[in-house]
Design a protein around this motif. Structure first.
Motif, PDB file in Angstrom:
ATOM      1  N   ASN A   7       0.860  -1.188   0.000  1.00 19.16           N
ATOM      2  CA  ASN A   7       0.000   0.000   0.000  1.00 19.16           C
ATOM      3  C   ASN A   7       0.898   1.241   0.000  1.00 19.16           C
ATOM      4  O   ASN A   7       1.674   1.446   0.926  1.00 19.16           O
ATOM      5  CB  ASN A   7      -0.884  -0.031   1.257  1.00 19.16           C
ATOM      6  CG  ASN A   7      -1.817   1.163   1.341  1.00 19.16           C
ATOM      7  OD1 ASN A   7      -1.482   2.268   0.927  1.00 19.16           O
ATOM      8  ND2 ASN A   7      -3.008   0.941   1.891  1.00 19.16           N
ATOM      9  N   PRO A   8       0.818   2.087  -1.051  1.00 17.94           N
ATOM     10  CA  PRO A   8       1.761   3.201  -1.164  1.00 17.94           C
ATOM     11  C   PRO A   8       1.586   4.286  -0.104  1.00 17.94           C
ATOM     12  O   PRO A   8       2.509   5.058   0.142  1.00 17.94           O
ATOM     13  CB  PRO A   8       1.502   3.780  -2.552  1.00 17.94           C
ATOM     14  CG  PRO A   8       0.321   3.110  -3.101  1.00 17.94           C
ATOM     15  CD  PRO A   8      -0.099   1.998  -2.205  1.00 17.94           C
ATOM     16  N   ALA A   9       0.409   4.347   0.536  1.00 16.13           N
ATOM     17  CA  ALA A   9       0.184   5.387   1.536  1.00 16.13           C
ATOM     18  C   ALA A   9       0.633   4.958   2.925  1.00 16.13           C
ATOM     19  O   ALA A   9       0.857   5.802   3.795  1.00 16.13           O
ATOM     20  CB  ALA A   9      -1.292   5.770   1.567  1.00 16.13           C
ATOM     21  N   THR A  10       0.760   3.629   3.143  1.00 17.09           N
ATOM     22  CA  THR A  10       1.093   3.148   4.486  1.00 17.09           C
ATOM     23  C   THR A  10       2.329   2.249   4.501  1.00 17.09           C
ATOM     24  O   THR A  10       2.872   1.953   5.560  1.00 17.09           O
ATOM     25  CB  THR A  10      -0.078   2.320   5.044  1.00 17.09           C
ATOM     26  OG1 THR A  10      -0.256   1.180   4.179  1.00 17.09           O
ATOM     27  CG2 THR A  10      -1.368   3.120   5.108  1.00 17.09           C
ATOM     28  N   GLU A  11       2.730   1.774   3.328  1.00 16.26           N
ATOM     29  CA  GLU A  11       3.831   0.815   3.160  1.00 16.26           C
ATOM     30  C   GLU A  11       3.507  -0.549   3.772  1.00 16.26           C
ATOM     31  O   GLU A  11       4.393  -1.368   4.013  1.00 16.26           O
ATOM     32  CB  GLU A  11       5.169   1.364   3.681  1.00 16.26           C
ATOM     33  CG  GLU A  11       5.615   2.610   2.942  1.00 16.26           C
ATOM     34  CD  GLU A  11       7.015   3.071   3.290  1.00 16.26           C
ATOM     35  OE1 GLU A  11       7.930   2.235   3.295  1.00 16.26           O
ATOM     36  OE2 GLU A  11       7.172   4.284   3.557  1.00 16.26           O
ATOM     37  N   GLU A  12       2.227  -0.814   4.043  1.00 16.68           N
ATOM     38  CA  GLU A  12       1.828  -2.129   4.565  1.00 16.68           C
ATOM     39  C   GLU A  12       1.735  -3.137   3.431  1.00 16.68           C
ATOM     40  O   GLU A  12       1.310  -2.802   2.324  1.00 16.68           O
ATOM     41  CB  GLU A  12       0.464  -2.028   5.243  1.00 16.68           C
ATOM     42  CG  GLU A  12       0.537  -1.425   6.633  1.00 16.68           C
ATOM     43  CD  GLU A  12      -0.816  -0.934   7.125  1.00 16.68           C
ATOM     44  OE1 GLU A  12      -0.830  -0.305   8.192  1.00 16.68           O
ATOM     45  OE2 GLU A  12      -1.840  -1.153   6.429  1.00 16.68           O
ATOM     46  N   ALA A  13       2.132  -4.379   3.744  1.00 20.60           N
ATOM     47  CA  ALA A  13       2.023  -5.452   2.755  1.00 20.60           C
ATOM     48  C   ALA A  13       0.547  -5.803   2.563  1.00 20.60           C
ATOM     49  O   ALA A  13      -0.235  -5.790   3.515  1.00 20.60           O
ATOM     50  CB  ALA A  13       2.797  -6.668   3.230  1.00 20.60           C
ATOM     51  N   MET A  14       0.183  -6.093   1.306  1.00 19.45           N
ATOM     52  CA  MET A  14      -1.218  -6.439   1.016  1.00 19.45           C
ATOM     53  C   MET A  14      -1.267  -7.809   0.338  1.00 19.45           C
ATOM     54  O   MET A  14      -0.510  -8.698   0.690  1.00 19.45           O
ATOM     55  CB  MET A  14      -1.858  -5.382   0.118  1.00 19.45           C
ATOM     56  CG  MET A  14      -1.700  -3.963   0.618  1.00 19.45           C
ATOM     57  SD  MET A  14      -2.789  -2.861  -0.284  1.00 19.45           S
ATOM     58  CE  MET A  14      -2.257  -3.125  -1.950  1.00 19.45           C
ATOM     59  N   GLU A  15      -2.112  -7.944  -0.670  1.00 21.63           N
ATOM     60  CA  GLU A  15      -2.322  -9.220  -1.355  1.00 21.63           C
ATOM     61  C   GLU A  15      -1.042  -9.768  -2.000  1.00 21.63           C
ATOM     62  O   GLU A  15      -0.177  -9.011  -2.410  1.00 21.63           O
ATOM     63  CB  GLU A  15      -3.368  -9.058  -2.470  1.00 21.63           C
ATOM     64  CG  GLU A  15      -4.791  -8.968  -2.003  1.00 21.63           C
ATOM     65  CD  GLU A  15      -5.198  -7.569  -1.550  1.00 21.63           C
ATOM     66  OE1 GLU A  15      -4.311  -6.757  -1.220  1.00 21.63           O
ATOM     67  OE2 GLU A  15      -6.409  -7.313  -1.490  1.00 21.63           O
ATOM     68  N   THR A  16      -1.021 -11.101  -2.115  1.00 26.33           N
ATOM     69  CA  THR A  16       0.038 -11.763  -2.873  1.00 26.33           C
ATOM     70  C   THR A  16      -0.508 -12.076  -4.262  1.00 26.33           C
ATOM     71  O   THR A  16      -1.641 -12.535  -4.416  1.00 26.33           O
ATOM     72  CB  THR A  16       0.425 -13.071  -2.157  1.00 26.33           C
ATOM     73  OG1 THR A  16       0.932 -12.692  -0.882  1.00 26.33           O
ATOM     74  CG2 THR A  16       1.498 -13.833  -2.901  1.00 26.33           C
ATOM     75  N   ILE A  17       0.309 -11.800  -5.254  1.00 24.71           N
ATOM     76  CA  ILE A  17      -0.136 -11.918  -6.655  1.00 24.71           C
ATOM     77  C   ILE A  17       0.731 -12.942  -7.375  1.00 24.71           C
ATOM     78  O   ILE A  17       1.959 -12.995  -7.180  1.00 24.71           O
ATOM     79  CB  ILE A  17      -0.015 -10.545  -7.360  1.00 24.71           C
ATOM     80  CG1 ILE A  17      -0.874  -9.497  -6.661  1.00 24.71           C
ATOM     81  CG2 ILE A  17      -0.345 -10.634  -8.848  1.00 24.71           C
ATOM     82  CD1 ILE A  17      -2.365  -9.718  -6.746  1.00 24.71           C
ATOM     83  N   GLU A  18       0.087 -13.741  -8.224  1.00 20.24           N
ATOM     84  CA  GLU A  18       0.801 -14.769  -8.968  1.00 20.24           C
ATOM     85  C   GLU A  18       1.527 -14.150 -10.180  1.00 20.24           C
ATOM     86  O   GLU A  18       0.939 -13.330 -10.891  1.00 20.24           O
ATOM     87  CB  GLU A  18      -0.228 -15.787  -9.472  1.00 20.24           C
ATOM     88  CG  GLU A  18       0.361 -17.134  -9.748  1.00 20.24           C
ATOM     89  CD  GLU A  18      -0.707 -18.108 -10.245  1.00 20.24           C
ATOM     90  OE1 GLU A  18      -0.316 -19.164 -10.736  1.00 20.24           O
ATOM     91  OE2 GLU A  18      -1.905 -17.782 -10.161  1.00 20.24           O
ATOM     92  N   ALA A  19       2.774 -14.545 -10.377  1.00 19.80           N
ATOM     93  CA  ALA A  19       3.504 -14.109 -11.582  1.00 19.80           C
ATOM     94  C   ALA A  19       3.496 -15.280 -12.564  1.00 19.80           C
ATOM     95  O   ALA A  19       4.189 -16.289 -12.353  1.00 19.80           O
ATOM     96  CB  ALA A  19       4.926 -13.707 -11.224  1.00 19.80           C
TER      97      ALA A  19
END
Ligand code: NAD
Length: 455
Positions: A7-19
Motif C-alpha cells: 500500500n503506497p500510503a502506508t507501506e503495509e504489505a497487502m495481497e500476494t499476486i501470482e507471476a
C-alpha cells in the motif's frame, strides 16, 4: 512464483499476486481464441446486451473498485470514484458497437461491393500502473465490442482493479476465457503477447522506451499495435489570459494523480510580462493543496506509487535544482513527495525535456506567440496541452501549431470516453476512445458479388 503488493500510503504489505510463466500465458491465449470464435458468432444484439450487463456490474461495484484503487495505487478516493465511473461509461459507450459495426457499400461496375469490419481474434492489452482500470477499459471495451477476445496484463504493482473487472465480466455473463487478466512480469507475460502468433494485436500503454521494444517485436509478425506512451505537455499562458484562473487551475493539470499522468502539463510556459503575477497566484494554489491520506474525500493528492518510483522522481530534485517553492507532504510511512515548482534557467534543463512522472513542474517565460509554439514543440513528445488566452483567433492558431494529440483552451480537459485520445511524435501511435476506437480492433474486408456476367 508470486509477489506481494505494498500500500503506497502506508507501506503495509497487502495481497500476494501470482507471476505467470510463458506456458500459462499460452494456455490462456488458446482458451481466449476458442472463446473469441464463439463470441464473434453470437447475434450482435446478444453481444451488446452482455456488454451492457458488464457495464451494469461495474456500476454496482463502483465504490468497491474505487476503494481497491485507493489501497493499491494511492489514488485519492474522489479520483478513484471518477475512474470507476469512467470504466462503466466506456463499457456502456462501446456496448452500442456490435449493432453498429457498419461496413460500406461501394459503387462499382458489374456488381455489389461491400466491406465488412472483421474482428482480429485475440488482442493483448498491456497497461501501466498510473491509471490501472481506466486505461485497461480503453483497450478491452472496444476490442470486445468489435468481436475480439482480450488478454490483459496489468502493471506488476497495480493489478487489483483489473482482476476485479475480469470477475465482474464473468458475473455479467461474458463467456469463460473471453476476457482474462494475466498477472506477472512485463518481460514474461507482456512479451509473450508480442511473440505468441495467436495474439493478433498488442495495445500497449507505458513508457516510450518499452513501447519502442514492443513495436520492434511486433514487426516480426506484422502484428497490429497501438501505443500510448510518454508526455511532456505544455500549459501556455498568454498575457491576455485570465492569469489568476490559469494559475489557480494549473496545479490540477500537473499534480493530479501526483503527477503520474501521461497528460500532465509538466511545462508551464508563461508570457514574460505576466510571469511574476502568475507565480504569485500559483504559489498560493500549490501551497494550499491538500496532500495526504487518500481515503479522505478532501485529499487533493496522494503518495507516489512505490518506493522505486519515489527514488526516480527524487533524483530530479537535488541541491542544484532551482526550486521556486514547494507544497506540503506528510511525514512518516508512505511514498510522499511534496508538489514542487522549479524555474530552470535553461530551456534544455532535464526538468524541461524529460518526463519526470511525479509532482514536479517547470515554469519558464516566453516572449511572443511564435516563441510559445516553438518552445511547446521543443520535445520528442506530443500528447496533451493547454492554451490560456482571451483571443479566440490566437487560441485556434496556437492549437493548430502545437504538435499534440489533445489540447484544451482556457481549461485542462481530462480524457473523455467519447472523444479520441492519443499522441503525436513519440507519445504514441494510433488513437483510443471516441467514436472510431473499435475500428482499430478490426480488419476491413472487401467482398465483390457480380450481378452481371464477368469476363
Ligand atoms: P512501463 O513501460 O514500465 O510498463 C508498462 C507496462 O508494460 C507494464 O505492464 C509492464 O509490466 C509492461 N512491460 C514492461 N516491459 C515489458 C516488455 N519487455 N514487454 C512487454 N511488456 C512490458 O511503464 P510504467 O512505468 O508502468 O508507466 C509509466 C509510463 O506510461 C509513462 O511513460 C507514462 O507517460 C506512460 N503512460 C502513457 C499513457 C498514454 O495514454 N499515452 C497513459 C498512461 C501512462
Amino acid at each position: 512464483m508470486s509477489y506481494t503488493l505494498i500500500n503506497p500510503a502506508t507501506e503495509e504489505a497487502m495481497e500476494t499476486i501470482e507471476a505467470l510463466d510463458v506456458e500459462a500465458v499460452d494456455a490462456a491465449v488458446e482458451k481466449a481464441r476458442g472463446a473469441q470464435v464463439a463470441w464473434a458468432g453470437l447475434n450482435p444484439a446478444d453481444r451488446a446486451m452482455l456488454l451492457r450487463r458488464f457495464a451494469d456490474a461495474v456500476d454496482g461495484d463502483r465504490e468497491h473498485l474505487a476503494e481497491l484503487e485507493v489501497r493499491n495505487s494511492g489514488h485519492p478516493i474522489g479520483n478513484a470514484r471518477w475512474e470507476a465511473e469512467h470504466v462503466r461509461n466506456v463499457l456502456e459507450y462501446y456496448a452500442a458497437t456490435p449493432e453498429r459495426l457498419f461496413g460500406k457499400q461501394i459503387p462499382v461496375a458489374g456488381g455489389l461491393d461491400v466491406t465488412f469490419q472483421e474482428p482480429l481474434g485475440v488482442v493483448g492489452v498491456i497497461t501501466p500502473w498510473n491509471f490501472p482500470m481506466t486505461i485497461a477499459s480503453w483497450g478491452f471495451a472496444p476490442a470486445l465490442a468489435a468481436g475480439n477476445a482480450v488478454v490483459l496484463k496489468p502493471a506488476e504493482w497495480t493489478p487489483l482493479t483489473s482482476l476485479r473487472l475480469a470477475e465482474l465480466g464473468l458475473e455479467a455473463g461474458l463467456p469463460e476465457g473471453l476476457f482474462q487478466v494475466l498477472t506477472g512480469k512485463g518481460s514474461v507475460v507482456g512479451n509473450r503477447f508480442v511473440t505468441n502468433p495467436t495474439v493478433r494485436k498488442v495495445v500497449f500503454t507505458g513508457s516510450t522506451e518499452v513501447g519502442k521494444q514492443i513495436m520492434a517485436g511486433c514487426a516480426d509478425q506484422v502484428k497490429r499495435v497501438t501505443l500510448e506512451l510518454g508526455g511532456k505537455s505544455a500549459n501556455i499562458v498568454f498575457a491576455d489570459a485570465d492569469v489568476a484562473k490559469a494559475a489557480t487551475t494549473a496545479p490540477s493539470s500537473v499534480f493530479d494523480n501526483s503527477g503520474q499522468d501521461c497528460c500532465a502539463r509538466s511545462r508551464i510556459l508563461v508570457q514574460r510580462s505576466v510571469f511574476d503575477e502568475f507565480m504569485q497566484h500559483f504559489e498560493t494554489a500549490v501551497t494550499s493543496l491538500n496532500v495526504g491520506d487518500p481515503t479522505q474525500s478532501t485529499t487533493d493528492m496522494g503518495p507516489l506509487v512505490s518506493r522505486a518510483h519515489h527514488d526516480a522522481v527524487s533524483a530530479y530534485v537535488d541541491a542544484d535544482t532551482p526550486v521556486a517553492f514547494r507544497g506540503t507532504a506528510p511525514e512518516g510511512p508512505g511514498f510522499w513527495f511534496a508538489p514542487t515548482v522549479v524555474t530552470p534557467e535553461s530551456r534544455t534543463d532535464r526538468c524541461m525535456t524529460e518526463e519526470i512522472f511525479g509532482p514536479v513542474v517547470a515554469v519558464v517565460p516566453f516572449e511572443d506567440e511564435a516563441d510559445a509554439v516553438s518552445l511547446a514543440n521543443a520535445t520528442e513528445f506530443g500528447l496533451s496541452g493547454s492554451i490560456w488566452t482571451r483571443d479566440v483567433a490566437r487560441a485556434i492558431r496556437v492549437a493548430r501549431g502545437v504538435e499534440s494529440g489533445n489540447l484544451s483552451v482556457n481549461s485542462h480537459s481530462s480524457v473523455r470516453y467519447n472523444t479520441p485520445f492519443g499522441g503525436f511524435k513519440q507519445s504514441g501511435l494510433g488513437r483510443e476512445l471516441g467514436p472510431d476506437a473499435h475500428l482499430a480492433f478490426t480488419e476491413t474486408k472487401n467482398v465483390f458479388i457480380p450481378t452481371t456476367e464477368q469476363d
